[in-house]
Motif scaffolding. Structure first.
Motif, short mmCIF file in Angstrom:
data_model
loop_
_atom_site.label_atom_id
_atom_site.label_comp_id
_atom_site.label_asym_id
_atom_site.label_seq_id
_atom_site.Cartn_x
_atom_site.Cartn_y
_atom_site.Cartn_z
N GLU A 60 10.41 62.32 131.72
CA GLU A 60 10.29 60.91 131.35
C GLU A 60 8.85 60.52 131.04
OE1 GLU A 60 11.94 59.01 134.77
OE2 GLU A 60 14.00 59.46 134.19
N MET A 61 7.97 61.50 130.96
CA MET A 61 6.55 61.24 130.74
C MET A 61 6.13 61.56 129.32
SD MET A 61 4.84 62.77 134.20
CE MET A 61 4.52 61.64 135.52
N VAL A 62 5.09 60.85 128.89
CA VAL A 62 4.47 61.10 127.60
C VAL A 62 3.00 61.45 127.85
CG1 VAL A 62 3.81 60.13 125.35
CG2 VAL A 62 5.99 59.47 126.41
N MET A 63 2.56 62.53 127.25
CA MET A 63 1.15 62.91 127.27
C MET A 63 0.51 62.35 126.00
SD MET A 63 -1.47 64.88 128.46
CE MET A 63 -0.74 66.16 129.47
N TYR A 64 -0.45 61.45 126.18
CA TYR A 64 -1.25 60.95 125.06
C TYR A 64 -2.56 61.70 125.12
CZ TYR A 64 2.00 57.10 124.57
OH TYR A 64 3.13 56.35 124.37
N THR A 65 -2.92 62.31 124.02
CA THR A 65 -4.14 63.11 124.00
C THR A 65 -4.94 62.84 122.73
OG1 THR A 65 -4.99 65.33 124.33
CG2 THR A 65 -2.91 65.14 123.12
N SER A 66 -6.23 62.73 122.91
CA SER A 66 -7.09 62.34 121.80
C SER A 66 -6.99 63.30 120.62
CB SER A 66 -8.54 62.23 122.27
OG SER A 66 -9.01 63.46 122.78
N ARG A 94 -1.39 69.14 137.39
CA ARG A 94 -1.21 68.09 138.42
C ARG A 94 0.22 67.59 138.45
NH1 ARG A 94 -5.35 63.35 138.06
NH2 ARG A 94 -4.15 62.71 139.88
N ALA A 95 0.78 67.35 137.27
CA ALA A 95 2.15 66.84 137.21
C ALA A 95 3.14 67.84 137.81
CB ALA A 95 2.52 66.50 135.77
N GLY A 116 7.11 55.31 132.23
CA GLY A 116 7.51 53.90 132.26
C GLY A 116 6.49 53.00 131.58
N ASP A 117 5.79 53.53 130.59
CA ASP A 117 4.76 52.85 129.83
C ASP A 117 3.53 52.50 130.67
OD1 ASP A 117 3.84 52.10 127.30
OD2 ASP A 117 4.46 50.00 127.55
N SER A 118 3.34 53.17 131.81
CA SER A 118 2.15 52.98 132.65
C SER A 118 1.46 54.32 132.86
CB SER A 118 2.55 52.42 134.02
OG SER A 118 3.12 51.15 133.90
N ILE A 119 0.15 54.30 132.82
CA ILE A 119 -0.63 55.52 133.03
C ILE A 119 -0.51 55.94 134.49
CG2 ILE A 119 -2.96 56.51 133.04
CD1 ILE A 119 -3.61 54.66 130.66
N VAL A 120 -0.12 57.20 134.71
CA VAL A 120 -0.02 57.73 136.07
C VAL A 120 -1.13 58.74 136.38
CG1 VAL A 120 2.43 57.26 136.41
CG2 VAL A 120 1.74 59.41 135.38
N PHE A 121 -1.62 59.46 135.37
CA PHE A 121 -2.73 60.39 135.52
C PHE A 121 -3.60 60.29 134.28
CE2 PHE A 121 0.68 62.96 137.74
CZ PHE A 121 0.19 62.79 139.02
N ALA A 122 -4.91 60.54 134.45
CA ALA A 122 -5.85 60.53 133.33
C ALA A 122 -6.91 61.58 133.59
CB ALA A 122 -6.49 59.16 133.17
N PHE A 150 7.26 67.84 129.61
CA PHE A 150 7.13 66.41 129.31
C PHE A 150 8.10 66.01 128.20
CE2 PHE A 150 2.58 67.40 130.56
CZ PHE A 150 2.75 66.96 131.86
N GLY A 151 8.48 64.74 128.18
CA GLY A 151 9.39 64.25 127.17
C GLY A 151 8.76 64.19 125.78
#
Length: 154
Positions: free
Chosen positions: A80-86, A68-69, A40-46, A102-103
Motif C-alpha cells: 500500500e506504499m508508494v516510493m517517491y524518488t527524485s 527499513r520498510a 495513505g498519502d502521508s510520508i512514513v519514511f524519508a 511496494f505498490g
C-alpha cells in the motif's frame, strides 16, 4: 487499508519532498538523490543519499528505505506504499524494491536523463526490474528534478 488508489495521492507534494532531500544531500557533499515512502498519502519514511558522507556504497535512499520498510512494515502494508524518488531508481535499488513489494514507484528524473547529465551510459530501466511487482510512474515534475542535477557538479 485495502487497494489504495494511488492516483489520489499528492504526487507533486511528495515529489517536492524528495527533491528537497536531494538538495540536502548535495549540500552535505553527497550526490543529489532523495526519496520518501508514503502510505495513505502521508510520508512514513524519508532519506537522502549518504554514499559519500557515510562511506557506504549501499546508502542510496531508495535501497535504505526498502530495507527499513522490510524490517518495520509487514508485506501487506508495503503493498500500500508508494516510493517517491527524485531520480529513477538504479538497478541495485530497484532490486531491493522487488523484495519490498511496494505498490508503486514514482520518479522525477529518468535514469537516461541522469546519465546524459552525468556523462554516463543509461542504466537498465527500473520498470524492467520491477515488472510484475511494482508499477513505475514517471517522470513527475521532471523540469524541477532535472534542474537539481544541472546545478550539481557532475
Amino acid at each position: 487499508m485495502s487497494d489504495p488508489n494511488f492516483d489520489d495521492f499528492d504526487h507533486e507534494s511528495h515529489m517536492r519532498s524528495a527533491f528537497e532531500l536531494a538538495r540536502e544531500a548535495a549540500d552535505r557533499g553527497d550526490r543529489p538523490f532523495g526519496s520518501v515512502l508514503v502510505r495513505g498519502d502521508s510520508i512514513v519514511f524519508a532519506d537522502s543519499n549518504r554514499v559519500l558522507s557515510e562511506d557506504d556504497i549501499r546508502h542510496h535512499p531508495e535501497l535504505h528505505l526498502a530495507y527499513r520498510a522490510c524490517r518495520q512494515v509487514d508485506p501487506d502494508e508495503r503493498a500500500e506504499m508508494v516510493m517517491y524518488t527524485s531520480t529513477e531508481p538504479c538497478p541495485m535499488c530497484a532490486g531491493g524494491m522487488v523484495e519490498a513489494g511496494f505498490g508503486q514507484v514514482v520518479y522525477g528524473v529518468s535514469g537516461a536523463q541522469l546519465a546524459a547529465c552525468a556523462g554516463d551510459d543509461p542504466p537498465v530501466r527500473s520498470s524492467e526490474i520491477l515488472t510484475g511487482t511494482t508499477t513505475v510512474v514517471g517522470p513527475v515534475l521532471n523540469e524541477e528534478g532535472r534542474e537539481i542535477h544541472h546545478e550539481f557538479d557532475w
